[in-house]
Design an enzyme around this catalytic site. Structure first.
Site, PDB file in Angstrom:
ATOM      1  N   TYR A  98       0.868  -1.190   0.000  1.00 22.42           N
ATOM      2  CA  TYR A  98       0.000   0.000   0.000  1.00 22.42           C
ATOM      3  C   TYR A  98       0.894   1.225   0.000  1.00 22.42           C
ATOM      4  CZ  TYR A  98      -3.340   3.506   1.769  1.00 22.42           C
ATOM      5  OH  TYR A  98      -4.127   4.630   1.924  1.00 22.42           O
ATOM      6  N   LYS A 116       5.311   9.303   8.431  1.00 25.62           N
ATOM      7  CA  LYS A 116       5.126   8.777   9.787  1.00 25.62           C
ATOM      8  C   LYS A 116       6.169   9.290  10.789  1.00 25.62           C
ATOM      9  CE  LYS A 116       2.720   4.721   7.999  1.00 25.62           C
ATOM     10  NZ  LYS A 116       1.329   4.680   8.459  1.00 25.62           N
ATOM     11  N   ASP A 154       9.401   2.747  -0.951  1.00 25.38           N
ATOM     12  CA  ASP A 154       8.423   3.420  -0.095  1.00 25.38           C
ATOM     13  C   ASP A 154       8.755   3.026   1.355  1.00 25.38           C
ATOM     14  OD1 ASP A 154       4.769   3.616   0.088  1.00 25.38           O
ATOM     15  OD2 ASP A 154       6.360   4.209   1.483  1.00 25.38           O
TER      16      ASP A 154
END
Ligand code: KE4
Length: 427
Positions: A144, A267, A239
């Site tokens: 994702y 994050k 990623d």
């Protein structure tokens, strides 16, 4: 456990907000029951609106690696807030954070800050397409990368959780430029590169998958991927929104010694406030406006409060021994959960890299989305609730990672293992 106020708030929220939540995976859809409305958090614990407390292994889906409201981060944010919250003009803080990130990720020769992982991925793909003048992208099933249209093909995280294969609202014209391959399947990648080499702009992956549950790269997978993309002028994008500063101060690329062309972060670099970043080879990043023609912009990009929170977090992560302690505590937790499962004979497969881990309710092995989705999600849901009732807050989805923080103590780990023994016995 009294959760009446959460229940009341949830029914009210559902009148105002789709599904009652501002991000799907929070809704407990795949585990059943009602989400807990959180009032505050401190250290390794969450406190809900009914006064219940939970040992937190979600940690806001990764950012809170120091635990919640760490004193040094909170005081830095408070101080920064006195100077205002956003200027829409460059600040020294952004230079400092870019320098810190480049020091940790030398492959990120130039860096652009944005406000979310989705925005960072979207921009990285745009500049990869601009650089190669090609349109097609290759991603991996179960990974994702945020919710940009063309990346919702066979994605993980919330889509996997809700069993949504792809999302309506994405024109076929967009999706047709997205190829997918099974994670860890280098043969399929080599085959797809052979067929589409003229059109392939980039390959994007989580170098350690976290969004189908944790699935580490097979030995040699990342280096083979690096080789085939370099040989064909294809931009390799790591990623590292989850793995960046999580598994190592230099992320998965430091852990495995692979240098991507572009990297995406998020994050942890925001310390719980909205920050995303993308960066990489200078000749690619110099294409980004205003130094080049590839446009990307953001009102709150490089926001002073968010950058301050990120810098204060990274400062703590540079303290000697932080990652070693996280590794030790995570290994103890995984071992304890494994023993609890074994005692009851319930088949589980455990995966872990550093302080990101998953217990799949399947005999395994789990090496990609196809094997991850064999998991007994119903049983995971029951396990989740047995743990929740004992004050342990796991990810409300089999297809997410659990995270530890520096605030989790050995006593917390012992309490969690004890709760796991009780929970497995109830299954
Ligand atoms: P955001 O746009 O949510 O900041 O980042 C998107 C993203 C990009 N890349 C990776 C590897 C990610 O894991 C994410 C977001 N992660 C999910 C949970 N695994 C966020 C939780 C949520 O969607 O509420």
């Amino acid at each position: 456990m009294n959760t009446s106020r959460s229940a009341k708030l949830f029914s009210e929220a559902q009148q105002l907000i789709p599904g009652g939540v501002n991000s799907p995976v929070r809704a407990f859809r795949s585990v059943g029951g009602q989400p807990r409305f959180i009032k505050r958090a401190k250290g390794a614990r969450l406190y809900d609106v009914d006064g219940n407390s939970y040992l937190d292994y979600v940690l806001s889906w990764g950012p809170m690696i120091l635990g919640h409201a760490p004193a040094s981060v909170i005081s830095a944010i408070k101080k920064a807030a006195e100077n205002g919250t956003s200027y829409g003009a460059p600040t020294e803080l952004e230079v400092t954070l870019a320098k810190e990130i480049r020091g940790a990720f030398p492959s990120m020769e130039k860096i652009r800050l944005v406000s979310s992982g989705t925005e960072a991925v979207m921009s990285a793909i745009r500049v990869a397409r601009g650089f190669t003048k090609r349109d097609t992208i290759l991603k991996f099933e179960g990974c994702y990368h945020g919710h940009s249209d063309y990346l919702l093909a066979k994605a993980g995280s919330g889509l996997a959780t809700l069993g949504i294969p792809d999302s309506p609202g994405v024109p076929d014209d967009f999706a047709k430029h997205t190829l997918t391959a099974p994670y860890n399947d280098i043969r399929t990648v080599q085959q797809l590169v052979k067929e589409h080499r003229e059109r392939l702009a980039c390959v994007i992956l989580e170098p350690i998958a976290g969004n189908m549950g944790v699935v580490p790269p097979d030995p040699g997978f990342l280096s083979a991927l690096r080789q085939v993309t370099a040989d064909n002028g294809i931009v390799l994008i790591f990623d590292e929104v989850i793995s960046g500063f999580r598994v190592h101060y230099g992320g998965a690329q430091a852990l495995y010694g692979i240098k991507p062309d572009l990297t995406v972060l998020g994050k942890i670099i925001g310390g719980g406030l909205p920050v995303g970043a993308y960066g990489g080879r200078k000749e690619i990043m110099d294409l980004i406006a205003p130094s080049g023609p590839v446009y990307q912009a953001g009102t709150l990009s490089g926001n002073p409060l968010a950058v301050t929170a990120g810098l204060a977090t990274l400062k703590q992560l540079k303290v000697r021994g932080v990652y070693k302690k996280l590794e030790e505590k995570s290994a103890t937790l995984a071992k304890g959960i494994g023993e609890a499962a074994k005692k009851t004979g319930i088949p589980v497969t455990q995966t872990r890299v550093g302080s990101m881990l998953t217990t799949f309710f399947t005999a395994g092995p789990v090496v990609d989305w196809n094997t991850a989705k064999q998991s007994d999600t119903k049983r995971y849901g029951q396990f989740f609730h047995h743990m929740l009732e004992q004050g342990v807050y796991l990810a409300p989805s089999q297809f997410e990672a659990a995270f530890l923080s520096t605030a989790h103590t050995s006593a917390d780990i012992e309490k969690t293992i004890k709760a796991a023994h009780t929970a497995f016995k109830k299954l």
